[in-house]
Design a protein around this motif. Sequence first.
Motif, PDB file in Angstrom:
ATOM      1  N   LYS A 175       0.847  -1.188   0.000  1.00 47.26           N
ATOM      2  CA  LYS A 175       0.000   0.000   0.000  1.00 47.26           C
ATOM      3  C   LYS A 175       0.885   1.241   0.000  1.00 47.26           C
ATOM      4  CE  LYS A 175      -3.939  -2.050   2.397  1.00 47.26           C
ATOM      5  NZ  LYS A 175      -4.408  -2.656   1.225  1.00 47.26           N
ATOM      6  N   SER A 176       0.580   2.165  -0.899  1.00 49.50           N
ATOM      7  CA  SER A 176       1.388   3.370  -0.993  1.00 49.50           C
ATOM      8  C   SER A 176       0.539   4.556  -1.438  1.00 49.50           C
ATOM      9  CB  SER A 176       2.569   3.166  -1.947  1.00 49.50           C
ATOM     10  OG  SER A 176       2.114   3.004  -3.271  1.00 49.50           O
ATOM     11  N   ALA A 177       1.127   5.731  -1.291  1.00 49.17           N
ATOM     12  CA  ALA A 177       0.481   6.969  -1.715  1.00 49.17           C
ATOM     13  C   ALA A 177       1.270   7.544  -2.876  1.00 49.17           C
ATOM     14  CB  ALA A 177       0.432   7.961  -0.560  1.00 49.17           C
ATOM     15  N   GLY A 178       0.550   7.977  -3.903  1.00 43.58           N
ATOM     16  CA  GLY A 178       1.151   8.658  -5.040  1.00 43.58           C
ATOM     17  C   GLY A 178       0.733  10.120  -5.006  1.00 43.58           C
ATOM     18  N   ILE A 179       1.655  10.992  -5.341  1.00 43.99           N
ATOM     19  CA  ILE A 179       1.416  12.412  -5.181  1.00 43.99           C
ATOM     20  C   ILE A 179       1.704  13.155  -6.482  1.00 43.99           C
ATOM     21  CG2 ILE A 179       2.042  14.479  -3.873  1.00 43.99           C
ATOM     22  CD1 ILE A 179       3.283  11.494  -2.274  1.00 43.99           C
ATOM     23  N   VAL A 180       0.697  13.864  -6.984  1.00 44.42           N
ATOM     24  CA  VAL A 180       0.873  14.755  -8.121  1.00 44.42           C
ATOM     25  C   VAL A 180       0.847  16.170  -7.555  1.00 44.42           C
ATOM     26  CG1 VAL A 180      -0.030  15.545 -10.338  1.00 44.42           C
ATOM     27  CG2 VAL A 180      -0.260  13.129  -9.675  1.00 44.42           C
ATOM     28  N   VAL A 181       1.891  16.923  -7.835  1.00 45.48           N
ATOM     29  CA  VAL A 181       2.000  18.310  -7.389  1.00 45.48           C
ATOM     30  C   VAL A 181       1.904  19.184  -8.631  1.00 45.48           C
ATOM     31  CG1 VAL A 181       3.466  20.015  -6.251  1.00 45.48           C
ATOM     32  CG2 VAL A 181       3.455  17.647  -5.436  1.00 45.48           C
ATOM     33  N   THR A 182       1.028  20.168  -8.592  1.00 46.73           N
ATOM     34  CA  THR A 182       0.846  21.043  -9.742  1.00 46.73           C
ATOM     35  C   THR A 182       1.129  22.497  -9.374  1.00 46.73           C
ATOM     36  OG1 THR A 182      -0.654  21.681 -11.544  1.00 46.73           O
ATOM     37  CG2 THR A 182      -1.649  21.351  -9.383  1.00 46.73           C
TER      38      THR A 182
END
Length: 159
Positions: free
Chosen positions: A7-14
């Motif tokens: 289980k992991s978190a993916g992060i998109v930063v804009t």
Amino acid sequence: MLEIYRKSAGIVVTKQKKVLLCARADCNDMQWQFPQGGIEKNEIPFAAAIRELREETAITNVKLLAEIKQPLKYDFPPAVIKKFQTENYRVLGQEQYWFLFEFLGEDSDINFETNPQEIEFKKFMWADLCEAPQRIVAFKKEVYQRVADEFHKYIEGIS
């Protein structure tokens, strides 16, 4: 032997309708990806995303724009499965919870050396969201395309 998905978190930063892509430090060629990391025991995905973003990039000045409620899965290739295998379990891939954050800071806030023993990235760039699936390793491509499809409307809606 237990076979699991990590289980992991993916992060998109804009920022200014572009997204943050980071070049992995453990690769000689430029392999780009979004920040991501494992969810610890008893940690909620949102908290993991905030923690991983801070640990990997030093970014803390963000605003949540959107999230994908259901996790997206991808399988690891055999060489990566071996890396995560122990005598008790074998990690087949990742099950990721994805978050979209607007970056409210400056590029100078980004620092990959928050923990010198675990530097994940060596370089960053701001790119169009549609570039991310083209720049990611093949086994993550389908998930990155789904993330791009889902978050596109939020990024385009930023004024």
